[in-house]
Design a protein around this motif. Sequence first.
Motif, PDB file in Angstrom:
ATOM      1  N   ALA A 194       4.164 -14.958  25.733  1.00  0.00           N
ATOM      2  CA  ALA A 194       4.596 -15.665  24.532  1.00  0.00           C
ATOM      3  C   ALA A 194       3.540 -15.590  23.436  1.00  0.00           C
ATOM      4  CB  ALA A 194       4.895 -17.123  24.879  1.00  0.00           C
ATOM      5  N   SER A 195       2.303 -15.851  23.791  1.00  0.00           N
ATOM      6  CA  SER A 195       1.222 -15.778  22.813  1.00  0.00           C
ATOM      7  C   SER A 195       1.040 -14.355  22.298  1.00  0.00           C
ATOM      8  CB  SER A 195      -0.088 -16.269  23.441  1.00  0.00           C
ATOM      9  OG  SER A 195      -1.179 -16.069  22.570  1.00  0.00           O
ATOM     10  N   SER A 196       1.076 -13.393  23.194  1.00  0.00           N
ATOM     11  CA  SER A 196       0.862 -11.995  22.811  1.00  0.00           C
ATOM     12  C   SER A 196       1.975 -11.487  21.904  1.00  0.00           C
ATOM     13  CB  SER A 196       0.756 -11.120  24.059  1.00  0.00           C
ATOM     14  OG  SER A 196      -0.372 -11.476  24.828  1.00  0.00           O
ATOM     15  N   ASN A 197       3.218 -11.857  22.211  1.00  0.00           N
ATOM     16  CA  ASN A 197       4.326 -11.465  21.337  1.00  0.00           C
ATOM     17  C   ASN A 197       4.133 -12.002  19.931  1.00  0.00           C
ATOM     18  OD1 ASN A 197       6.716  -9.850  22.166  1.00  0.00           O
ATOM     19  ND2 ASN A 197       6.653 -11.181  23.954  1.00  0.00           N
ATOM     20  N   ALA A 198       3.710 -13.256  19.822  1.00  0.00           N
ATOM     21  CA  ALA A 198       3.486 -13.845  18.511  1.00  0.00           C
ATOM     22  C   ALA A 198       2.388 -13.096  17.757  1.00  0.00           C
ATOM     23  CB  ALA A 198       3.113 -15.321  18.661  1.00  0.00           C
ATOM     24  N   ILE A 199       1.329 -12.733  18.459  1.00  0.00           N
ATOM     25  CA  ILE A 199       0.204 -12.054  17.819  1.00  0.00           C
ATOM     26  C   ILE A 199       0.576 -10.643  17.376  1.00  0.00           C
ATOM     27  CG2 ILE A 199      -2.106 -11.111  18.227  1.00  0.00           C
ATOM     28  CD1 ILE A 199      -2.575 -13.564  20.064  1.00  0.00           C
ATOM     29  N   THR A 200       1.222  -9.878  18.266  1.00  0.00           N
ATOM     30  CA  THR A 200       1.576  -8.500  17.880  1.00  0.00           C
ATOM     31  C   THR A 200       2.608  -8.484  16.766  1.00  0.00           C
ATOM     32  OG1 THR A 200       3.205  -8.369  19.686  1.00  0.00           O
ATOM     33  CG2 THR A 200       0.977  -7.538  20.143  1.00  0.00           C
ATOM     34  N   GLN A 201       3.515  -9.438  16.773  1.00  0.00           N
ATOM     35  CA  GLN A 201       4.503  -9.521  15.688  1.00  0.00           C
ATOM     36  C   GLN A 201       3.827  -9.861  14.372  1.00  0.00           C
ATOM     37  OE1 GLN A 201       7.655  -8.834  15.430  1.00  0.00           O
ATOM     38  NE2 GLN A 201       8.625  -8.976  17.439  1.00  0.00           N
ATOM     39  N   ALA A 202       2.938 -10.847  14.398  1.00  0.00           N
ATOM     40  CA  ALA A 202       2.307 -11.313  13.164  1.00  0.00           C
ATOM     41  C   ALA A 202       1.350 -10.283  12.575  1.00  0.00           C
ATOM     42  CB  ALA A 202       1.567 -12.623  13.424  1.00  0.00           C
ATOM     43  N   THR A 203       0.646  -9.560  13.427  1.00  0.00           N
ATOM     44  CA  THR A 203      -0.387  -8.649  12.933  1.00  0.00           C
ATOM     45  C   THR A 203       0.096  -7.219  12.727  1.00  0.00           C
ATOM     46  OG1 THR A 203      -1.150  -8.190  15.191  1.00  0.00           O
ATOM     47  CG2 THR A 203      -2.232  -9.993  13.993  1.00  0.00           C
ATOM     48  N   MET A 204       1.078  -6.765  13.540  1.00  0.00           N
ATOM     49  CA  MET A 204       1.491  -5.372  13.478  1.00  0.00           C
ATOM     50  C   MET A 204       2.993  -5.190  13.338  1.00  0.00           C
ATOM     51  SD  MET A 204      -1.084  -3.659  16.318  1.00  0.00           S
ATOM     52  CE  MET A 204      -0.955  -2.014  15.608  1.00  0.00           C
ATOM     53  N   GLY A 205       3.743  -6.286  13.344  1.00  0.00           N
ATOM     54  CA  GLY A 205       5.194  -6.174  13.235  1.00  0.00           C
ATOM     55  C   GLY A 205       5.837  -5.553  14.459  1.00  0.00           C
ATOM     56  N   LEU A 206       5.189  -5.696  15.620  1.00  0.00           N
ATOM     57  CA  LEU A 206       5.686  -5.108  16.863  1.00  0.00           C
ATOM     58  C   LEU A 206       5.876  -6.194  17.910  1.00  0.00           C
ATOM     59  CD1 LEU A 206       3.206  -2.091  17.191  1.00  0.00           C
ATOM     60  CD2 LEU A 206       5.551  -1.994  16.333  1.00  0.00           C
ATOM     61  N   SER A 207       6.887  -6.033  18.750  1.00  0.00           N
ATOM     62  CA  SER A 207       6.983  -6.899  19.916  1.00  0.00           C
ATOM     63  C   SER A 207       5.890  -6.491  20.901  1.00  0.00           C
ATOM     64  CB  SER A 207       8.352  -6.759  20.583  1.00  0.00           C
ATOM     65  OG  SER A 207       8.471  -5.480  21.201  1.00  0.00           O
ATOM     66  N   LEU A 208       5.628  -7.354  21.873  1.00  0.00           N
ATOM     67  CA  LEU A 208       4.623  -7.012  22.877  1.00  0.00           C
ATOM     68  C   LEU A 208       5.015  -5.747  23.623  1.00  0.00           C
ATOM     69  CD1 LEU A 208       2.067  -7.625  24.480  1.00  0.00           C
ATOM     70  CD2 LEU A 208       3.444  -9.124  25.949  1.00  0.00           C
ATOM     71  N   ASP A 209       6.284  -5.604  23.979  1.00  0.00           N
ATOM     72  CA  ASP A 209       6.733  -4.400  24.682  1.00  0.00           C
ATOM     73  C   ASP A 209       6.498  -3.152  23.838  1.00  0.00           C
ATOM     74  OD1 ASP A 209       7.503  -5.795  26.919  1.00  0.00           O
ATOM     75  OD2 ASP A 209       9.633  -5.867  26.383  1.00  0.00           O
ATOM     76  N   GLU A 210       6.769  -3.257  22.543  1.00  0.00           N
ATOM     77  CA  GLU A 210       6.534  -2.105  21.660  1.00  0.00           C
ATOM     78  C   GLU A 210       5.049  -1.791  21.561  1.00  0.00           C
ATOM     79  OE1 GLU A 210      10.273  -2.572  18.546  1.00  0.00           O
ATOM     80  OE2 GLU A 210       8.480  -3.812  18.276  1.00  0.00           O
ATOM     81  N   TRP A 211       4.241  -2.836  21.482  1.00  0.00           N
ATOM     82  CA  TRP A 211       2.793  -2.605  21.421  1.00  0.00           C
ATOM     83  C   TRP A 211       2.302  -1.924  22.696  1.00  0.00           C
ATOM     84  CZ3 TRP A 211      -1.616  -3.585  24.088  1.00  0.00           C
ATOM     85  CH2 TRP A 211      -2.830  -3.398  23.411  1.00  0.00           C
ATOM     86  N   VAL A 212       2.768  -2.418  23.848  1.00  0.00           N
ATOM     87  CA  VAL A 212       2.352  -1.838  25.123  1.00  0.00           C
ATOM     88  C   VAL A 212       2.767  -0.367  25.210  1.00  0.00           C
ATOM     89  CG1 VAL A 212       2.779  -1.885  27.614  1.00  0.00           C
ATOM     90  CG2 VAL A 212       2.308  -4.016  26.379  1.00  0.00           C
ATOM     91  N   GLU A 213       4.015  -0.076  24.820  1.00  0.00           N
ATOM     92  CA  GLU A 213       4.497   1.302  24.890  1.00  0.00           C
ATOM     93  C   GLU A 213       3.685   2.229  23.997  1.00  0.00           C
ATOM     94  OE1 GLU A 213       8.632   3.860  24.213  1.00  0.00           O
ATOM     95  OE2 GLU A 213       8.625   1.669  23.961  1.00  0.00           O
ATOM     96  N   ARG A 214       3.268   1.712  22.860  1.00  0.00           N
ATOM     97  CA  ARG A 214       2.570   2.558  21.893  1.00  0.00           C
ATOM     98  C   ARG A 214       1.072   2.628  22.115  1.00  0.00           C
ATOM     99  NH1 ARG A 214       4.215   1.697  15.668  1.00  0.00           N
ATOM    100  NH2 ARG A 214       6.208   1.764  16.766  1.00  0.00           N
ATOM    101  N   TYR A 215       0.469   1.520  22.550  1.00  0.00           N
ATOM    102  CA  TYR A 215      -0.996   1.434  22.527  1.00  0.00           C
ATOM    103  C   TYR A 215      -1.669   1.109  23.852  1.00  0.00           C
ATOM    104  CZ  TYR A 215      -0.328   1.244  17.470  1.00  0.00           C
ATOM    105  OH  TYR A 215       0.029   1.525  16.175  1.00  0.00           O
ATOM    106  N   SER A 216      -0.924   0.633  24.840  1.00  0.00           N
ATOM    107  CA  SER A 216      -1.582   0.191  26.054  1.00  0.00           C
ATOM    108  C   SER A 216      -2.293   1.337  26.749  1.00  0.00           C
ATOM    109  CB  SER A 216      -0.580  -0.447  27.018  1.00  0.00           C
ATOM    110  OG  SER A 216      -1.212  -0.775  28.226  1.00  0.00           O
ATOM    111  N   ARG A 217      -3.459   1.045  27.265  1.00  0.00           N
ATOM    112  CA  ARG A 217      -4.241   2.049  28.000  1.00  0.00           C
ATOM    113  C   ARG A 217      -3.908   2.058  29.475  1.00  0.00           C
ATOM    114  NH1 ARG A 217      -9.866   0.170  25.098  1.00  0.00           N
ATOM    115  NH2 ARG A 217      -9.640   1.344  23.178  1.00  0.00           N
ATOM    116  N   THR A 218      -3.041   1.132  29.905  1.00  0.00           N
ATOM    117  CA  THR A 218      -2.725   1.047  31.334  1.00  0.00           C
ATOM    118  C   THR A 218      -1.274   1.383  31.645  1.00  0.00           C
ATOM    119  OG1 THR A 218      -2.259  -1.314  31.080  1.00  0.00           O
ATOM    120  CG2 THR A 218      -4.479  -0.692  31.783  1.00  0.00           C
ATOM    121  N   SER A 219      -0.459   1.623  30.603  1.00  0.00           N
ATOM    122  CA  SER A 219       0.940   1.991  30.860  1.00  0.00           C
ATOM    123  C   SER A 219       1.024   3.476  31.173  1.00  0.00           C
ATOM    124  CB  SER A 219       1.812   1.658  29.646  1.00  0.00           C
ATOM    125  OG  SER A 219       1.347   2.358  28.502  1.00  0.00           O
ATOM    126  N   ASP A 220       2.073   3.859  31.895  1.00  0.00           N
ATOM    127  CA  ASP A 220       2.247   5.268  32.271  1.00  0.00           C
ATOM    128  C   ASP A 220       2.675   6.110  31.063  1.00  0.00           C
ATOM    129  OD1 ASP A 220       1.653   4.722  34.882  1.00  0.00           O
ATOM    130  OD2 ASP A 220       3.736   4.300  35.416  1.00  0.00           O
TER     131      ASP A 220
END
Length: 216
Positions: A190-216
Amino acid sequence: MGGDDRRTDEGGDDPGSTRNDGGEYERQVRDAFPELDAITDEDLRERVVEAWTLGLRRGGWRDIHEIPYAWNIHEVSNVEHTRGVTEIAVEAAAVQRNRHGAAVDTDTVVAACLLHDVGKCYEYVAHVDDDLVDPDPRYAGEAIPHSLSGYALAHEVGCPLAVQRAIPHFLGEVPERTLAAELVKSANAASSNAITQATMGLSLDEWVERYSRTSD
């Protein structure tokens, strides 16, 4: 707690020790997280402080507030996020307890929330202001995700197993998740979704898909 050998690297041999002494880091942690007062077990409270103190010193950080929420999101600090996660989880735990009669241990939830991202002290050392000292390479670096290094810190300082199990919040490393672990995980989302939306206009899932270093 002071009589054991968990702090074997506190002397001059620790590269992080020249930047900031343990007492200053401890003060920073206590000032940054007033939520510590919600932990009724004094021993557990001190173990949370100790884990943060170790992480900050080994990471070579000057100030706890310098740790960013994410490697590419600096508008929000890790402290702000951690406090938000703790607040969300505590409120959710109250609903679970009062509305549904669930047996939720508040000390476990608060401690796990406060420690769920302590591993960023290690993982995000690329953002350390290293004019005085480099991060300790025995611990710090990007190779280990922060949820795992955070678990390692909690284990090292002797946090209860219930707290340890709730810290690997993102990668699903621990089977048979407890209610406390689920509260930490959902509050973090919940906190992460709020932060990624507010700062980058992305949902947490979108941020993870685009930027996460641990996703496949």
